[in-house]
Design an enzyme around this catalytic site. Structure first.
Site, mmCIF file in Angstrom:
data_model
loop_
_atom_site.group_PDB
_atom_site.id
_atom_site.type_symbol
_atom_site.label_atom_id
_atom_site.label_comp_id
_atom_site.label_asym_id
_atom_site.label_seq_id
_atom_site.Cartn_x
_atom_site.Cartn_y
_atom_site.Cartn_z
ATOM 1 N N TYR A 1 -4.502 2.540 8.069
ATOM 2 C CA TYR A 1 -4.941 1.784 6.895
ATOM 3 C C TYR A 1 -6.324 1.235 7.247
ATOM 4 C CZ TYR A 1 -0.156 1.805 4.980
ATOM 5 O OH TYR A 1 1.057 2.176 4.459
ATOM 6 N N TYR B 1 6.919 -4.519 6.277
ATOM 7 C CA TYR B 1 6.599 -3.086 6.168
ATOM 8 C C TYR B 1 7.846 -2.221 6.383
ATOM 9 C CZ TYR B 1 3.800 1.131 6.190
ATOM 10 O OH TYR B 1 3.274 2.358 5.857
ATOM 11 N N LYS C 1 5.857 0.407 -0.815
ATOM 12 C CA LYS C 1 7.092 -0.276 -1.210
ATOM 13 C C LYS C 1 7.737 0.251 -2.501
ATOM 14 C CE LYS C 1 7.694 -2.792 2.135
ATOM 15 N NZ LYS C 1 8.074 -1.608 2.867
ATOM 16 N N PRO D 1 0.303 0.824 -4.081
ATOM 17 C CA PRO D 1 0.924 1.619 -3.010
ATOM 18 C C PRO D 1 0.602 1.160 -1.590
ATOM 19 C CG PRO D 1 -0.831 2.855 -4.094
ATOM 20 C CD PRO D 1 -0.660 1.601 -4.878
ATOM 21 N N HIS E 1 8.240 6.905 12.734
ATOM 22 C CA HIS E 1 6.982 6.227 13.078
ATOM 23 C C HIS E 1 7.293 4.822 13.589
ATOM 24 C CE1 HIS E 1 3.637 8.748 11.116
ATOM 25 N NE2 HIS E 1 4.676 9.521 11.389
HETATM 26 P P1 RFL Z 1 9.854 7.786 -11.312
HETATM 27 O O1 RFL Z 1 9.659 8.536 -10.025
HETATM 28 O O2 RFL Z 1 8.669 7.523 -12.152
HETATM 29 O O3 RFL Z 1 10.934 8.600 -12.159
HETATM 30 C C1 RFL Z 1 11.219 8.285 -13.504
HETATM 31 C C2 RFL Z 1 11.676 9.555 -14.193
HETATM 32 O O4 RFL Z 1 11.993 9.247 -15.550
HETATM 33 C C3 RFL Z 1 11.479 10.259 -16.393
HETATM 34 N N1 RFL Z 1 11.294 9.681 -17.741
HETATM 35 C C4 RFL Z 1 12.150 9.868 -18.757
HETATM 36 N N2 RFL Z 1 13.274 10.565 -18.836
HETATM 37 C C5 RFL Z 1 13.928 10.558 -20.036
HETATM 38 N N3 RFL Z 1 13.466 9.906 -21.124
HETATM 39 C C6 RFL Z 1 12.337 9.191 -21.081
HETATM 40 N N4 RFL Z 1 11.878 8.550 -22.140
HETATM 41 C C7 RFL Z 1 11.618 9.159 -19.840
HETATM 42 N N5 RFL Z 1 10.481 8.563 -19.450
HETATM 43 C C8 RFL Z 1 10.298 8.896 -18.182
HETATM 44 C C9 RFL Z 1 10.191 10.691 -15.703
HETATM 45 O O5 RFL Z 1 9.804 11.997 -16.088
HETATM 46 C C10 RFL Z 1 10.572 10.608 -14.229
HETATM 47 O O6 RFL Z 1 11.068 11.827 -13.740
HETATM 48 O O7 RFL Z 1 10.560 6.379 -11.068
HETATM 49 P P2 RFL Z 1 11.679 5.937 -9.985
HETATM 50 O O8 RFL Z 1 12.790 6.946 -9.924
HETATM 51 O O9 RFL Z 1 11.939 4.517 -10.273
HETATM 52 O O10 RFL Z 1 10.943 6.075 -8.563
HETATM 53 C C11 RFL Z 1 9.870 5.219 -8.224
HETATM 54 C C12 RFL Z 1 8.884 5.946 -7.297
HETATM 55 O O11 RFL Z 1 8.558 7.201 -7.850
HETATM 56 C C13 RFL Z 1 7.606 5.127 -7.065
HETATM 57 O O12 RFL Z 1 7.907 3.760 -6.905
HETATM 58 C C14 RFL Z 1 6.842 5.589 -5.805
HETATM 59 O O13 RFL Z 1 6.380 6.898 -5.942
HETATM 60 C C15 RFL Z 1 5.663 4.666 -5.509
HETATM 61 N N6 RFL Z 1 4.871 5.120 -4.350
HETATM 62 C C16 RFL Z 1 5.295 4.879 -3.059
HETATM 63 N N7 RFL Z 1 6.475 4.265 -2.832
HETATM 64 C C17 RFL Z 1 6.928 4.067 -1.551
HETATM 65 O O14 RFL Z 1 8.015 3.490 -1.380
HETATM 66 N N8 RFL Z 1 6.232 4.523 -0.444
HETATM 67 C C18 RFL Z 1 5.034 5.162 -0.587
HETATM 68 O O15 RFL Z 1 4.475 5.601 0.422
HETATM 69 C C19 RFL Z 1 4.498 5.344 -1.930
HETATM 70 N N9 RFL Z 1 3.337 5.958 -2.130
HETATM 71 C C20 RFL Z 1 3.648 5.790 -4.552
HETATM 72 C C21 RFL Z 1 2.894 6.188 -3.416
HETATM 73 C C22 RFL Z 1 3.187 6.073 -5.846
HETATM 74 C C23 RFL Z 1 1.982 6.712 -6.019
HETATM 75 N N10 RFL Z 1 1.568 6.980 -7.353
HETATM 76 C C24 RFL Z 1 1.119 8.238 -7.793
HETATM 77 C C25 RFL Z 1 1.840 6.017 -8.382
HETATM 78 C C26 RFL Z 1 1.694 6.840 -3.567
HETATM 79 C C27 RFL Z 1 1.212 7.085 -4.868
HETATM 80 C C28 RFL Z 1 -0.148 7.743 -4.973
HETATM 81 C C1 PHB Z 2 1.634 8.451 1.434
HETATM 82 O O1 PHB Z 2 1.765 9.131 2.467
HETATM 83 O O2 PHB Z 2 1.553 8.992 0.320
HETATM 84 C C2 PHB Z 2 1.523 6.992 1.536
HETATM 85 C C3 PHB Z 2 1.768 6.354 2.747
HETATM 86 C C4 PHB Z 2 1.656 4.978 2.847
HETATM 87 C C5 PHB Z 2 1.304 4.235 1.746
HETATM 88 C C6 PHB Z 2 1.078 4.850 0.511
HETATM 89 C C7 PHB Z 2 1.185 6.232 0.406
HETATM 90 O O3 PHB Z 2 1.164 2.894 1.866
#
Ligand code: RFL
Ligand code: PHB
Length: 389
Positions: A200, A384, A296, A292, A72
């Site tokens: 957005y 970004y 980041k 989100p 993108h």
């Molecule tokens: P995770 O993915 O939460 O993984 C942590 C893992 O640890 C396990 N765990 C344990 N294991 C053993 N013992 C324990 N006591 C434990 N407690 C927990 C969990 O089961 C899990 O498997 O953290 P990690 O690896 O640091 O990764 C971070 C990312 O997942 C997170 O920052 C992103 O998903 C945030 N996020 C986005 N980030 C981006 O860079 N670009 C995006 O477009 C973006 N969109 C989003 C997002 C997060 C969202 N939500 C649901 C919060 C969109 C959404 C809607």
């Molecule tokens: C997504 O596709 O889940 C997504 C994309 C951009 C964002 C957050 C989530 O800023």
């Protein structure tokens, strides 16, 4: 059992760290509280910075990403029926890649399997012991059987609700937090994206985001009250509300269909300092959360992994402690910049319950400035696509 690095958490941060260490012959064991299927069913991030792409390449896990990820070169920002574009590639020379976190995680699990690396799923009651000594160990149980791992270092990659952060004593740790008065209701649907680029949308009814995973899989979000539950929203109600928040010409071409996933995420900014205590290192969501809006979260987890991987590598290869001693300060310097960007972009795009008409005018003036000023666009684009590391 014995290993060099015990990794708590089998999400993207833990898996990526394990694979990078593996390329240098450094052993690790991953403890994951859930099952693999559970981790792979979580729908989360969709936008990857080049820094993360490079790390996945270095870990040998980027083939499918290169084949199936979408480049993108820019993104769209709308307010009411007005819409403008930020051209990342023109402004920074760098695009972003749209490829789901679920797929990144799947690729990392496949690489871990191929490397014969151990992941203990269903690991319960994980406790980190003696992290402030030279001989830390971790205890846990699987199916009621108690187990122990002796290790050189512990990487706390267990997300916001994990145990690692809480292992750092209260008098050492300082938490900084801002909770936003709304959440994001997200759906996944097997429909073509409304636009080839993300939109957005700032609207008087609240924020909306049109995103995607591929040509026939769309991801849409709308800002909602924190008290809403996904069951409160029928698919029809979701589509109707989304259409009201994006420009009319986009709403007209939006293809709707049944949702295959629907969930609500609260919005929060959070940082804990320091990110290291003795031989315990925090990585990713275990140490910080961003709203989100700037995409980041996963990308900031990746920069932590980069710093920690290099710190551990130089410890094992040269005996140097410098990387280990500098980890927290280095990681936090970049984390706070990602926090600032996500906070700024969230403030710019959402309706806040306590916003006055003046506050709304400020948002519109900020958007008009961004639309017309190349320096402002460049600052936005640099953040970004990801600040360098
Ligand atoms: P995770 O993915 O939460 O993984 C942590 C893992 O640890 C396990 N765990 C344990 N294991 C053993 N013992 C324990 N006591 C434990 N407690 C927990 C969990 O089961 C899990 O498997 O953290 P990690 O690896 O640091 O990764 C971070 C990312 O997942 C997170 O920052 C992103 O998903 C945030 N996020 C986005 N980030 C981006 O860079 N670009 C995006 O477009 C973006 N969109 C989003 C997002 C997060 C969202 N939500 C649901 C919060 C969109 C959404 C809607
Ligand atoms: C997504 O596709 O889940 C997504 C994309 C951009 C964002 C957050 C989530 O800023």
């Amino acid at each position: 059992m014995k290993t060099q690095v015990a990794i708590i958490g089998g999400g993207p941060a833990g898996l990526l760290l394990a694979q990078l260490l593996h390329t240098r012959g450094i052993e690790s064991i991953i403890l994951e509280r859930k099952t693999r299927d559970y981790v792979l069913a979580r729908i989360r991030a969709g936008v990857l910075e080049q820094g993360l792409v490079r790390l996945l390449q270095e870990a040998g896990c980027a083939d499918r990403l290169h084949a199936e990820g979408h480049v993108h070169d820019g993104t769209l920002i709308s307010y009411g029926d007005e819409m403008f574009r930020i051209d990342f590639t023109d402004l920074t020379g760098t695009p972003v890649i749209v490829y789901g976190q679920t797929e990144v995680t799947r690729d990392l699990y496949a690489a871990r399997d191929a490397a014969g690396g151990l992941i203990e799923f269903n690991a319960e009651n994980v406790v980190i012991h003696d992290a402030d000594s030279d001989r830390p160990h971790v205890t846990y149980s699987v199916d009621g059987m108690a187990r122990r791992i002796d290790c050189d270092f512990v990487a706390g990659c267990d997300g916001f609700h994990g145990v690692s952060r809480k292992t750092i004593p209260q008098d050492v740790r300082r938490d900084y937090e801002k909770v936003y008065p709304f959440g994001w209701l997200g759906i996944l649907s097997e429909t073509p994206p409304v636009n080839p680029e993300l939109i957005y949308a700032n609207s008087p009814r609240g924020f909306a985001l049109c995103s995607m995973r591929n040509e026939n899989l769309s991801r849409y979000y709308i800002q909602c009250p924190t008290t809403d539950r996904p069951e409160d929203w029928t698919d029809d109600a979701f589509w109707a509300e989304l259409k009201r928040r994006i420009p009319a010409d986009q709403a007209e071409t939006l293809v709707t269909g049944p949702s295959i996933e629907k969930s609500i995420a609260p919005l929060r900014s959070f940082v804990t300092e320091p990110m290291r205590w003795g031989r315990l290192f925090l990585c990713g969501d275990a140490a910080h959360i961003v709203p989100p809006t700037g995409a980041k979260g996963l990308n900031t987890a990746a920069s932590d992994v980069h710093y920690l991987y290099h710190a551990l590598r130089s410890y094992y290869e040269t005996g140097s402690q410098d990387g280990i001693d500098g980890y927290s300060a280095k990681a936090l310097a970049r984390v706070w910049k990602a926090e600032r960007f996500s906070w700024w972009f969230s403030n710019l795009m959402h309706r806040f319950p306590d916003h006055s008409e003046f506050d709304q005018k400020m948002q519109l003036a900020d958007l008009a400035f961004l639309r017309s000023n190349r320096a402002a666009q460049q600052a936005m684009a640099e953040n970004y696509v990801g600040l360098p590391y």
